[in-house]
Design a protein around this motif. Structure first.
Motif, mmCIF file in Angstrom:
data_model
loop_
_atom_site.group_PDB
_atom_site.id
_atom_site.type_symbol
_atom_site.label_atom_id
_atom_site.label_comp_id
_atom_site.label_asym_id
_atom_site.label_seq_id
_atom_site.Cartn_x
_atom_site.Cartn_y
_atom_site.Cartn_z
ATOM 1 N N ASP A 91 45.970 49.250 47.624
ATOM 2 C CA ASP A 91 46.734 48.216 46.291
ATOM 3 C C ASP A 91 47.732 47.245 47.547
ATOM 4 O O ASP A 91 47.849 45.732 47.132
ATOM 5 N N ALA A 92 48.280 48.040 48.457
ATOM 6 C CA ALA A 92 49.703 47.434 49.387
ATOM 7 C C ALA A 92 48.666 46.340 50.148
ATOM 8 O O ALA A 92 49.777 45.406 50.721
ATOM 9 N N MET A 93 47.260 47.387 50.667
ATOM 10 C CA MET A 93 46.557 46.151 51.571
ATOM 11 C C MET A 93 46.387 44.828 51.177
ATOM 12 O O MET A 93 46.962 43.599 51.370
ATOM 13 N N ARG A 94 45.925 44.773 49.981
ATOM 14 C CA ARG A 94 45.679 43.900 49.601
ATOM 15 C C ARG A 94 46.986 42.876 49.002
ATOM 16 O O ARG A 94 46.419 41.549 48.925
ATOM 17 N N GLY A 95 47.743 43.285 48.712
ATOM 18 C CA GLY A 95 48.405 42.440 48.292
ATOM 19 C C GLY A 95 49.504 41.754 50.155
ATOM 20 O O GLY A 95 49.595 40.497 50.213
ATOM 21 N N LEU A 96 48.959 42.495 50.922
ATOM 22 C CA LEU A 96 49.738 42.137 52.458
ATOM 23 C C LEU A 96 48.520 40.648 53.084
ATOM 24 O O LEU A 96 49.300 39.922 53.087
ATOM 25 N N LEU A 97 47.354 40.180 52.454
ATOM 26 C CA LEU A 97 46.488 40.131 52.980
ATOM 27 C C LEU A 97 46.422 38.428 52.128
ATOM 28 O O LEU A 97 46.732 37.949 52.764
ATOM 29 N N GLY A 98 47.484 38.499 50.807
ATOM 30 C CA GLY A 98 47.746 37.533 49.965
ATOM 31 C C GLY A 98 48.833 37.267 50.413
ATOM 32 O O GLY A 98 48.944 35.998 50.578
ATOM 33 N N ALA A 99 49.747 38.078 51.074
ATOM 34 C CA ALA A 99 50.473 37.525 51.456
ATOM 35 C C ALA A 99 50.813 37.228 53.004
ATOM 36 O O ALA A 99 51.683 35.831 53.445
ATOM 37 N N VAL A 100 49.639 37.295 53.942
ATOM 38 C CA VAL A 100 49.392 36.184 55.041
ATOM 39 C C VAL A 100 49.060 35.295 55.135
ATOM 40 O O VAL A 100 49.099 34.612 55.776
ATOM 41 N N ASN A 101 47.756 35.182 54.054
ATOM 42 C CA ASN A 101 47.628 34.047 53.754
ATOM 43 C C ASN A 101 47.952 33.405 53.366
ATOM 44 O O ASN A 101 48.406 31.464 53.620
ATOM 45 N N ALA A 107 54.396 45.212 54.069
ATOM 46 C CA ALA A 107 54.722 44.315 53.632
ATOM 47 C C ALA A 107 55.007 43.544 54.809
ATOM 48 O O ALA A 107 55.265 43.714 55.332
ATOM 49 N N ASP A 108 55.068 42.042 54.176
ATOM 50 C CA ASP A 108 55.004 41.265 54.954
ATOM 51 C C ASP A 108 56.070 40.884 56.093
ATOM 52 O O ASP A 108 56.601 39.233 56.061
ATOM 53 N N THR A 109 56.998 41.869 56.524
ATOM 54 C CA THR A 109 58.161 41.657 57.196
ATOM 55 C C THR A 109 58.048 42.387 57.953
ATOM 56 O O THR A 109 57.163 43.434 58.552
ATOM 57 N N SER A 113 65.258 47.981 68.766
ATOM 58 C CA SER A 113 65.194 47.609 70.195
ATOM 59 C C SER A 113 63.785 48.000 70.316
ATOM 60 O O SER A 113 63.154 47.515 71.426
ATOM 61 N N CYS A 114 62.732 48.022 69.207
ATOM 62 C CA CYS A 114 61.711 47.918 69.171
ATOM 63 C C CYS A 114 61.399 47.744 68.008
ATOM 64 O O CYS A 114 62.002 48.158 66.720
ATOM 65 N N SER A 115 60.128 47.345 67.010
ATOM 66 C CA SER A 115 59.930 46.643 65.892
ATOM 67 C C SER A 115 58.535 46.261 65.511
ATOM 68 O O SER A 115 57.768 46.026 66.676
ATOM 69 N N ALA A 116 57.700 46.416 63.848
ATOM 70 C CA ALA A 116 56.130 45.753 64.432
ATOM 71 C C ALA A 116 56.880 44.780 63.989
ATOM 72 O O ALA A 116 57.609 44.300 62.476
ATOM 73 N N SER A 117 56.497 43.737 64.236
ATOM 74 C CA SER A 117 56.819 42.449 63.643
ATOM 75 C C SER A 117 56.301 42.126 62.417
ATOM 76 O O SER A 117 55.087 42.868 61.564
ATOM 77 N N ALA A 118 56.039 41.181 61.629
ATOM 78 C CA ALA A 118 55.632 40.712 60.223
ATOM 79 C C ALA A 118 54.509 40.411 60.761
ATOM 80 O O ALA A 118 54.266 39.821 61.858
ATOM 81 N N PRO A 119 53.006 40.928 59.831
ATOM 82 C CA PRO A 119 51.706 40.985 59.809
ATOM 83 C C PRO A 119 51.908 39.693 60.106
ATOM 84 O O PRO A 119 50.571 38.697 60.620
ATOM 85 N N SER A 120 51.648 38.471 58.960
ATOM 86 C CA SER A 120 51.423 36.956 59.516
ATOM 87 C C SER A 120 52.078 36.200 60.589
ATOM 88 O O SER A 120 51.416 35.990 61.384
ATOM 89 N N VAL A 121 53.330 37.330 61.146
ATOM 90 C CA VAL A 121 53.459 36.455 63.003
ATOM 91 C C VAL A 121 52.189 37.259 63.341
ATOM 92 O O VAL A 121 51.774 36.434 64.438
ATOM 93 N N VAL A 122 52.210 38.698 63.529
ATOM 94 C CA VAL A 122 50.951 38.956 64.753
ATOM 95 C C VAL A 122 49.176 38.218 64.599
ATOM 96 O O VAL A 122 49.194 37.523 64.899
#
Length: 393
Positions: free
Chosen positions: A10-20, A72-74, A95-104
């Motif tokens: 469910d979280a993955m589907r939400g992420l795909l929608g947020a990125v789009n 989350a798209d953050t 000092s290190c982060s996983a970038s927001a998926p939409s930026v990726v």
């Protein structure tokens, strides 16, 4: 690989929608497939830090919250203080982060990879970006380099568990990785103030170098260079994203510790230009000023303890030889007191940079470009490479 579970799906589907939604268009099918089959949570450590205060979030203690942050798209901070222990919240810095998926995925789309392309990634981080590229291109075509030994080892382990064939190299990303060159694409996941010449030299003619950009004045934008085959590269900026600075290009300067001295006798003047115009909320103005003042940084002191000063903008050179302070009393909106010290009049230069930008029509970052010459010089320009932006040093 550990199953994602119903909550994760469910979280993955939400992420795909947020990125789009963020991209303004559906992801390209190959990247959507990579997103689904290379799950972001598989690359995050057991402990992450979230929010402005870098609150610790542990998968073991709060699995639901941890998973929500994973999809989350953050951006999610995955290391603080270069891996050193920081017990108190106020002592932590990212000092290190996983970038927001939409930026990726915006950057992956801009990279425009094609079948058979060889890619060098600078800044492995969690390894997720390298995993997405390896899923798209196949084994043996993606090399990723990470300066931090612990992060490199963690990312290599994640990539191995997911079954993706990206080569992880531990070393200084500024030097690239000549052993696997030439590359068709070079992408950095850390910002730079100057493009290392090795990245251009290790890219095949016609290849692309995509890097987040930062000036000491303002961290913002992406730079997409096309290598010309003669030792240089040129391309436009794009108004997206801000990344952590490459470790080798960091500067650790503080006004009262490193710059201002009791013996300094500054020159006093006044200005009608608000310091907020050059260092406020207008990102286009800040970007343009930063291009013109490549060795000048600034910081605000909004709670000045100086009598009659409501806010103060500090400017200083990165070599700490020159500084300026612009004071507002909170009562006169068009009159500010200026103090300047050193061989350069930094506020005078900032006024000139801002004036040039306004005279050019207040262009946004997307109208600016940069040429990296064969001898390593960086030449900014507006609209076309022959229309140079004035650099004030």
């Amino acid at each position: 690989m550990e199953p994602i579970g119903a909550e994760g799906r469910d979280a993955m589907r939400g992420l795909l929608g947020a990125v789009n939604e963020s991209l303004g268009a559906p992801m390209a099918p190959p990247w959507e497939a990579a997103c689904r089959e290379v799950p972001r949570h598989a690359f995050l450590p057991e402990k992450v830090w979230v929010g402005e205060d870098l609150k610790e979030c542990s998968r073991g203690a709060a699995p639901g919250e941890w998973l929500r942050h994973a999809y989350a798209d953050t951006a999610v901070v995955t290391q603080v203080n270069d891996g050193q222990t920081a017990a108190e919240v106020g002592e932590r810095w990212a000092s290190c982060s996983a970038s927001a998926p939409s930026v990726v995925f915006r950057m992956l789309d801009m990279l425009d990879v094609r079948p058979g392309h060889r890619v060098l990634e600078i800044g492995t981080g969690t390894g997720w970006n390298a995993g997405l590229l390896a899923h798209r291109l196949g084994p043996g075509l993606v090399t990723t380099i990470e300066v931090d030994p612990a992060l490199a080892a963690q990312a290599a382990g994640c990539l191995e568990r997911v079954g993706l064939g990206a080569e992880v190299v531990q070393g200084d990303g500024a030097r690239g990785h000549a052993a696997s060159a030439p590359y068709d694409r070079v992408v950095a996941t850390c910002s730079v103030r100057a493009v290392p010449p090795e990245w251009v030299a290790q890219t095949a003619p016609g290849g692309v170098v995509l890097v987040p950009w930062e000036s000491p004045w303002f961290c913002y934008g992406l730079l997409r260079l096309t290598v010309d085959g003669y030792g240089g590269a040129s391309g436009f900026f794009f108004p997206h994203s801000a990344f952590m600075l490459m470790r080798g290009q960091r500067t650790d300067l503080r006004i009262y510790r490193d710059v201002v001295r009791d013996s300094h006798v500054p020159v006093e003047s006044t200005t009608r230009l608000s310091p907020g115009s050059v260092a406020g909320e207008d990102w286009a103005a800040q970007f343009a000023v930063g291009l013109q003042l490549p060795d000048v940084w600034r910081t605000w002191h909004d709670d000045s303890d100086v009598e009659g000063v409501a806010s103060r903008l500090w400017l200083a050179t990165t070599d700490a030889t020159c500084w300026a302070a612009v004071d507002g009393d909170g009562r006169a909106p068009h009159r500010f007191t200026v103090w300047e010290h050193g061989p350069r009049r930094l506020w005078v230069q900032a006024e000139a940079a801002y004036g040039w930008w306004r005279g050019a029509g207040s262009p946004g970052p997307e109208r600016f470009g940069l040429t990296v010459t064969p001898d390593g010089d960086h030449v900014p320009w507006l609209d076309t490479p022959d229309n140079h932006v004035p650099v004030r040093t």
